[in-house]
Design an enzyme around this catalytic site. Structure first.
Site, short mmCIF file in Angstrom:
data_model
loop_
_atom_site.label_atom_id
_atom_site.label_comp_id
_atom_site.label_asym_id
_atom_site.label_seq_id
_atom_site.Cartn_x
_atom_site.Cartn_y
_atom_site.Cartn_z
CB CYS A 50 4.68 3.14 0.29
SG CYS A 50 6.30 3.09 1.05
CB ALA A 51 -0.48 0.93 0.37
#
Length: 135
Positions: A50-51
């Site tokens: 996930c960013a």
């Protein structure tokens, strides 16, 4: 296969015509979620891929699956809230049967997510499925 809580989200999204209204609703869902206890924000609950910073803490009691989650990004927090409505309360054996991406398509959400957010969504779904499978 969706929970009645998720069906309510489907109905709400059907009522919201404008994507900006839907986006705001996702954020509101995230804001309404209880925060994840700081003690549970540990490497073991952190979702990779996930960013944003994302933590998913599964809880399985009496064969029923649920999870709590947290993110430092408002939109991702909303995605976690939607996933919780989709999965929480299911028998643990049914978690793997849920096609979460198809359910997100039903509300027209995936087509408006960036590539990074889509990858993050898939990572969260995979973590949920792995947690249920390990139970």
């Amino acid at each position: 296969m969706a929970t009645s809580a998720f069906e309510e989200i489907v109905d709400t999204f059907a009522f919201l015509d404008d994507w900006e209204d839907r986006y705001r609703h996702v954020i509101e869902l995230g804001k309404a979620m209880s925060p994840l206890d700081e003690a549970l924000r540990v490497p073991a609950t952190k979702v990779t891929g996930c960013a944003s910073q994302v933590w998913i803490h599964p809880v399985i009691e009496g064969g029923v699956f649920r999870f709590d989650g947290e993110s430092d990004a408002l939109i991702v927090r909303g995605l976690i809230a939607i996933l919780a409505q989709l999965y929480n309360g299911l028998p643990v054996a049914d978690v793997a049967r849920v096609d979460a991406l198809a359910e997100f398509d039903r509300i027209g959400l995936r087509e408006h997510l960036s590539a990074q957010r889509s990858n993050g969504l898939r990572a969260m779904i995979e973590r949920i499925r792995q947690s249920a499978a390990a139970a």
